[in-house]
Design a protein around this motif. Structure first.
Motif, PDB file in Angstrom:
ATOM      1  N   ARG A  85    -108.614  89.350  89.658  1.00  0.00           N
ATOM      2  CA  ARG A  85    -108.805  89.203  88.204  1.00  0.00           C
ATOM      3  C   ARG A  85    -109.743  88.037  87.868  1.00  0.00           C
ATOM      4  O   ARG A  85    -110.556  88.144  86.951  1.00  0.00           O
ATOM      5  N   LYS A  86    -109.634  86.935  88.621  1.00  0.00           N
ATOM      6  CA  LYS A  86    -110.484  85.779  88.331  1.00  0.00           C
ATOM      7  C   LYS A  86    -111.953  86.055  88.612  1.00  0.00           C
ATOM      8  O   LYS A  86    -112.820  85.314  88.131  1.00  0.00           O
ATOM      9  N   ARG A  87    -112.241  87.105  89.373  1.00  0.00           N
ATOM     10  CA  ARG A  87    -113.638  87.446  89.691  1.00  0.00           C
ATOM     11  C   ARG A  87    -114.100  88.688  88.933  1.00  0.00           C
ATOM     12  O   ARG A  87    -115.093  89.310  89.296  1.00  0.00           O
ATOM     13  N   LYS A  88    -113.385  89.016  87.847  1.00  0.00           N
ATOM     14  CA  LYS A  88    -113.769  90.181  87.056  1.00  0.00           C
ATOM     15  C   LYS A  88    -115.213  90.035  86.577  1.00  0.00           C
ATOM     16  O   LYS A  88    -115.611  88.989  86.058  1.00  0.00           O
ATOM     17  N   GLY A  89    -115.984  91.087  86.776  1.00  0.00           N
ATOM     18  CA  GLY A  89    -117.401  91.045  86.448  1.00  0.00           C
ATOM     19  C   GLY A  89    -118.291  90.873  87.659  1.00  0.00           C
ATOM     20  O   GLY A  89    -119.511  91.055  87.575  1.00  0.00           O
ATOM     21  N   SER A  90    -117.710  90.537  88.809  1.00  0.00           N
ATOM     22  CA  SER A  90    -118.483  90.461  90.050  1.00  0.00           C
ATOM     23  C   SER A  90    -118.660  91.876  90.608  1.00  0.00           C
ATOM     24  O   SER A  90    -117.936  92.800  90.217  1.00  0.00           O
ATOM     25  N   PRO A  91    -119.610  92.084  91.500  1.00  0.00           N
ATOM     26  CA  PRO A  91    -119.891  93.451  91.978  1.00  0.00           C
ATOM     27  C   PRO A  91    -118.678  94.239  92.478  1.00  0.00           C
ATOM     28  O   PRO A  91    -118.544  95.419  92.145  1.00  0.00           O
ATOM     29  N   PRO A  92    -117.743  93.636  93.262  1.00  0.00           N
ATOM     30  CA  PRO A  92    -116.622  94.439  93.771  1.00  0.00           C
ATOM     31  C   PRO A  92    -115.630  94.882  92.697  1.00  0.00           C
ATOM     32  O   PRO A  92    -114.741  95.684  92.994  1.00  0.00           O
ATOM     33  N   CYS A  96    -118.800 101.267  91.504  1.00  0.00           N
ATOM     34  CA  CYS A  96    -120.224 101.585  91.677  1.00  0.00           C
ATOM     35  C   CYS A  96    -120.427 103.045  92.044  1.00  0.00           C
ATOM     36  O   CYS A  96    -121.370 103.689  91.559  1.00  0.00           O
ATOM     37  N   ALA A  97    -119.560 103.599  92.886  1.00  0.00           N
ATOM     38  CA  ALA A  97    -119.706 105.002  93.296  1.00  0.00           C
ATOM     39  C   ALA A  97    -119.557 105.934  92.101  1.00  0.00           C
ATOM     40  O   ALA A  97    -120.314 106.909  91.956  1.00  0.00           O
ATOM     41  N   GLY A  98    -118.589 105.650  91.223  1.00  0.00           N
ATOM     42  CA  GLY A  98    -118.423 106.465  90.029  1.00  0.00           C
ATOM     43  C   GLY A  98    -119.619 106.353  89.100  1.00  0.00           C
ATOM     44  O   GLY A  98    -120.055 107.344  88.502  1.00  0.00           O
ATOM     45  N   ALA A 151    -125.883  96.642  99.258  1.00  0.00           N
ATOM     46  CA  ALA A 151    -125.047  97.842  99.215  1.00  0.00           C
ATOM     47  C   ALA A 151    -123.764  97.531  98.442  1.00  0.00           C
ATOM     48  O   ALA A 151    -123.244  96.426  98.502  1.00  0.00           O
ATOM     49  N   PRO A 152    -123.236  98.524  97.701  1.00  0.00           N
ATOM     50  CA  PRO A 152    -123.748  99.888  97.521  1.00  0.00           C
ATOM     51  C   PRO A 152    -124.738 100.024  96.366  1.00  0.00           C
ATOM     52  O   PRO A 152    -125.239 101.113  96.095  1.00  0.00           O
ATOM     53  N   TRP A 153    -125.033  98.898  95.686  1.00  0.00           N
ATOM     54  CA  TRP A 153    -125.852  98.951  94.476  1.00  0.00           C
ATOM     55  C   TRP A 153    -127.281  99.385  94.762  1.00  0.00           C
ATOM     56  O   TRP A 153    -127.946  99.964  93.875  1.00  0.00           O
ATOM     57  N   ASN A 154    -127.773  99.125  95.968  1.00  0.00           N
ATOM     58  CA  ASN A 154    -129.152  99.522  96.269  1.00  0.00           C
ATOM     59  C   ASN A 154    -129.326 101.039  96.319  1.00  0.00           C
ATOM     60  O   ASN A 154    -130.450 101.541  96.325  1.00  0.00           O
ATOM     61  N   ARG A 155    -128.213 101.787  96.334  1.00  0.00           N
ATOM     62  CA  ARG A 155    -128.332 103.261  96.263  1.00  0.00           C
ATOM     63  C   ARG A 155    -128.801 103.731  94.891  1.00  0.00           C
ATOM     64  O   ARG A 155    -129.225 104.888  94.743  1.00  0.00           O
ATOM     65  N   LEU A 156    -128.751 102.848  93.891  1.00  0.00           N
ATOM     66  CA  LEU A 156    -129.140 103.241  92.538  1.00  0.00           C
ATOM     67  C   LEU A 156    -130.654 103.274  92.356  1.00  0.00           C
ATOM     68  O   LEU A 156    -131.145 103.873  91.395  1.00  0.00           O
TER      69      LEU A 156
END
Length: 219
Positions: A85-92, A96-98, A151-156
């Motif tokens: 919860r403290k890292r909400k907004g970070s990539p994980p 991303c797959a959805g 990864a996995p963002w580079n798939r975009l």
């Protein structure tokens, strides 16, 4: 709106209206144009996207729509279960797959497609909150990690036809992010802690690991 810099050999400066014209010109040659508007937290992506959308639709009514990445935030219950919860907004903390699946559906078009949106006041994503209509041919996709080279963002990358990156001075980003949390009722100390412990690390990630964009907006 602030000036834009086109990333080519001439480093040609263009205005926001020039960008609108460029988007409309590209859209004329394709059934559906997907434009990525990326940048760190606090860069003004939502405001810039809404402004560009309004300007495009003033010239070509109902042609453009904004598609936010934030609708794919993981729910707080999932983040709590994963102690994230403290890292909400970070990539994980995003699906991303959805998000990738939705972008592929949107590129194909041909039908109205329901999309989720994020409600900042409620701090949760709302499923089925908006509809991208089949005849809306310019999609302004906005989000922090659209150009991330990891990864996995580079798939975009192949899913975007044009890319824009919002560039803001780092100190200004920090000030904006503290003000954002103050606006949500945090006191000064808590707002600063929230911005420095989570938002700014996310901002640095975006600034250091995003692929070059077609356009830079100094916002």
């Amino acid at each position: 709106m602030a000036g834009l810099t086109l990333l080519d050999d001439r480093q040609e400066a263009v205005t926001a209206q020039d960008l609108v014209s460029a988007i409309l010109a590209r859209a004329a040659d394709t059934k559906r144009l997907v434009v990525a508007i990326a940048g760190p937290p606090g860069a003004g992506k939502s405001t810039v996207s809404a402004t560009l959308c309004a300007a495009i639709n003033a010239r070509d009514p109902d042609a453009a729509v904004v598609v936010p990445m934030d609708g794919f935030h993981l729910d707080n219950a999932i983040l709590d279960a994963r102690d994230m919860r403290k890292r909400k907004g970070s990539p994980p903390t995003f699906d991303c797959a959805g998000f990738e699946v939705m972008l592929r559906r949107l590129r194909e078009g041909g039908e109205d497609i329901v999309i989720p949106l994020f409600d900042r006041k409620l701090d949760l994503a709302r499923a089925g909150a908006d509809i991208v209509k089949a005849d809306q041919r310019i999609l302004l996709v906005e989000g922090n990690y659209l150009l991330l080279d990891q990864a996995p963002w580079n798939r975009l990358e192949p899913l975007f036809d044009m890319t824009v990156f919002l560039q803001v001075d780092r100190l200004e980003l920090e000030n904006r992010l503290v003000q954002r949390w103050l606006g949500f009722g945090y006191n000064v100390g808590s707002a600063q802690a929230r911005a420095l412990s989570n938002d700014m690390p996310n901002a640095d990630l975006v600034l250091e690991h995003s692929r070059p964009a077609d356009f830079i907006l100094k916002n």
